[in-house]
Design an enzyme around this catalytic site. Structure first.
Site, mmCIF file in Angstrom:
data_model
loop_
_atom_site.group_PDB
_atom_site.id
_atom_site.type_symbol
_atom_site.label_atom_id
_atom_site.label_comp_id
_atom_site.label_asym_id
_atom_site.label_seq_id
_atom_site.Cartn_x
_atom_site.Cartn_y
_atom_site.Cartn_z
ATOM 1 N N HIS A 161 -8.028 -61.308 26.451
ATOM 2 C CA HIS A 161 -7.924 -62.289 25.609
ATOM 3 C C HIS A 161 -9.632 -62.738 25.366
ATOM 4 O O HIS A 161 -9.637 -64.015 25.110
ATOM 5 C CB HIS A 161 -7.190 -63.647 25.864
ATOM 6 C CG HIS A 161 -5.826 -63.152 25.991
ATOM 7 N ND1 HIS A 161 -4.648 -63.092 25.352
ATOM 8 C CD2 HIS A 161 -5.202 -62.655 27.305
ATOM 9 C CE1 HIS A 161 -3.703 -62.568 26.045
ATOM 10 N NE2 HIS A 161 -4.037 -62.531 27.267
ATOM 11 N N SER A 282 -36.315 -61.196 12.696
ATOM 12 C CA SER A 282 -36.046 -62.182 11.682
ATOM 13 C C SER A 282 -37.254 -62.383 11.154
ATOM 14 O O SER A 282 -38.278 -62.758 11.691
ATOM 15 C CB SER A 282 -35.212 -63.296 12.171
ATOM 16 O OG SER A 282 -35.296 -64.365 11.271
ATOM 17 N N LYS A 288 -35.896 -64.121 17.267
ATOM 18 C CA LYS A 288 -34.812 -63.418 17.152
ATOM 19 C C LYS A 288 -34.784 -62.064 17.450
ATOM 20 O O LYS A 288 -36.006 -61.298 17.004
ATOM 21 C CB LYS A 288 -34.161 -63.766 15.837
ATOM 22 C CG LYS A 288 -33.534 -64.789 15.381
ATOM 23 C CD LYS A 288 -32.528 -65.044 16.067
ATOM 24 C CE LYS A 288 -31.226 -64.455 15.559
ATOM 25 N NZ LYS A 288 -30.498 -65.117 14.604
ATOM 26 N N GLU A 295 -24.081 -54.054 14.591
ATOM 27 C CA GLU A 295 -23.311 -54.701 13.529
ATOM 28 C C GLU A 295 -23.201 -53.626 12.344
ATOM 29 O O GLU A 295 -21.934 -53.672 11.700
ATOM 30 C CB GLU A 295 -24.188 -56.019 12.974
ATOM 31 C CG GLU A 295 -24.234 -56.887 13.929
ATOM 32 C CD GLU A 295 -25.555 -58.007 13.317
ATOM 33 O OE1 GLU A 295 -26.788 -57.740 13.593
ATOM 34 O OE2 GLU A 295 -25.050 -58.682 12.463
#
Ligand code: ARG
Length: 463
Positions: A161, A282, A288, A295
């Protein structure tokens, strides 16, 4: 009388050429040109067989064979002019062959049809993709094995979980993916073995009255045998569906791992550092470092599974044998294959380059009362408590630690004895995460000894 715009391949019974919209919806040359090499290999095998069986002369076969190589080199060099009016790769190649060698080109299509031709070309193309996926998976598995070996005994939290459950080893977690990608590999190999029958010679749908040798063309093209039923040979695309289905499952596995890498590389987790080579920055936030490759891999399953669904829908309900619907098989498979190979390569690169942060993993491994199960097991083993009672006692101790804001190993013995009088000093042996993972030596368990045994088994299997 045949009008000059009607098709040169079948214009005999047509008085006029197609409407522009008809040509646009009918043509597949915009995408099936990707099967040019397969088409030419199939035609060369067919021509050689026609000569060997005496259906065409040796000199015609020789001219055809040579001419086809010229066509191939033109295509490879980007010098070939594809024509939409010629509809597809099969007719584009044949028309150019005629320009190069003249009338003999017209004998190539003896004892075959575009139906067995396209089924053969497409099988050869899909077979190449199965081989590429095989190589991509082996490379990825090897990268995972290297990670597993380096961190066979590094402790980290195991989750259920996405809540801390029990400590596991980094090696064990990597090896879980080795098992998954290993099954993907075996699915790819199964599909290849099953699909490797040659459709060529099935002709339009019924076979042919020419004395062809289907074993010869099958062998020349690397197939195990000719397909045994001509109707089936031209009308099924289950080989493409098996590829898409194995590709979908593999992409789903890639997606799950990619998701873990996204989470693990976040500032909150810091379980892994992804290399700069597989990250982006970024344009506005200088701090970043984004896991874009992970992704995108996570997302690829969408289009790959979409292709599987689309082709299933194209094929369902088609009566035997060939229907033009089946021309819609290729773009889906091309796109899915391109993206699967890219995702496999990107994942392999990311895994090879990433570094697990041993200290952050260890710090997280001990938090969240991850050794509570070890404590309960100790109460059962040493004090002879029934597991249900041990579970209750442990729960009370967890609540105690939680109240004090500490972890289980930080509790005093006296405090523990207030909860259960039988507890002794020895309990601290099982409260450490190292002890916890080292004790899980059951087959397939997380103990480093088990992990190392599985690494050895996989290395032998891949050798
Ligand atoms: N371009 C066609 C396809 O991809 C080739 C087969 C055409 N056969 C036919 N009978 N019209 O399916």
């Amino acid at each position: 009388m045949t009008d000059s715009t009607s098709n040169q391949m079948w214009g005999g019974r047509f008085a006029a050429g197609p409407d522009a919209i008809m040509e646009a919806i009918n043509a597949s040359i915009g995408f099936d040109r990707r099967m040019a090499a397969q088409d030419i290999a199939g035609s060369r095998a067919h021509a050689a067989m026609l000569a060997a069986t005496g259906v065409i002369s040796d000199s015609d076969a020789e001219a055809i064979g040579k001419g086809l190589l010229t066509v191939l080199s033109e295509i490879e060099a980007g010098r070939f002019e594809f024509s939409t009016a010629l509809e597809d790769i099969h007719m584009n190649v044949e028309a150019r062959l005629k320009e190069i060698i003249g009338e003999a080109a017209g004998r190539l299509h003896t004892a075959r049809s575009r139906n067995d031709q396209v089924a053969t070309d497409f099988k050869l193309w899909v077979r190449d993709q199965l081989d590429a996926a095989d190589a991509g998976l082996v490379a990825l598995i090897r990268a995972l094995l290297a990670q597993a070996e380096a961190g066979a005994d590094w402790v980290m939290p195991g989750f259920t979980h996405l809540q801390t459950a029990q400590p596991v080893t980094w090696g064990h977690h990597m090896m879980a993916y080795v098992e998954m990608f290993g099954r993907d590999l075996s699915r790819i190999r199964d599909a290849r073995a099953r699909m490797n029958e040659c459709p060529l010679g099935a002709a339009a749908l019924a076979g042919t009255s020419f004395p062809i040798d289907r074993g010869m063309t099958a062998q020349a093209l690397g197939f195990d045998r000719p397909a045994a039923n001509s109707l089936d040979a031209v009308s099924d695309r289950d080989f493409a569906l098996e590829f898409l289905s194995a590709a979908s499952i593999c992409a789903m596995h890639l997606s799950r791992f990619a998701e873990e890498l996204v989470i693990w590389s976040s500032a909150q987790f810091r379980f892994v550092t992804l290399s700069d080579r597989f990250s982006t920055g970024s344009s506005i936030m200088p701090q970043k470092k984004n896991p874009d490759a992970a992704e995108l891999i996570r997302a690829k399953v969408g289009r790959i599974f979409g292709a599987n669904t689309a082709l299933m829908m194209v094929m369902k309900g088609l009566p035997l044998a060939y229907s033009k619907d089946m021309q819609e098989d290729k773009e889906q498979v091309f796109d899915a294959a391109d993206n699967l190979m890219l995702a496999l390569a990107a994942m392999e690169g990311m895994v090879r380059d990433m570094s697990g942060n041993r200290d952050a993993l260890a710090a997280a491994a001990g938090s969240g009362f991850s050794t509570a199960t070890d404590l309960a097991d100790w109460l059962v083993r040493v004090l002879g408590l029934p597991f249900r009672e041990a579970h209750h006692v442990t729960g009370t101790l967890v609540a105690l630690a939680e109240g004090k804001g500490c972890d289980l190993p930080d509790l005093d013995l006296a405090e523990m004895q207030e909860v259960h009088g039988g507890i002794t000093e020895d309990v601290f042996d099982v409260l450490g995460v190292e002890n916890s993972v080292n004790s899980r030596t059951s087959y397939g368990g997380t103990a480093p000894t088990q992990v190392r045994a599985q690494i050895v088994r996989w290395r032998e299997q891949l050798a």
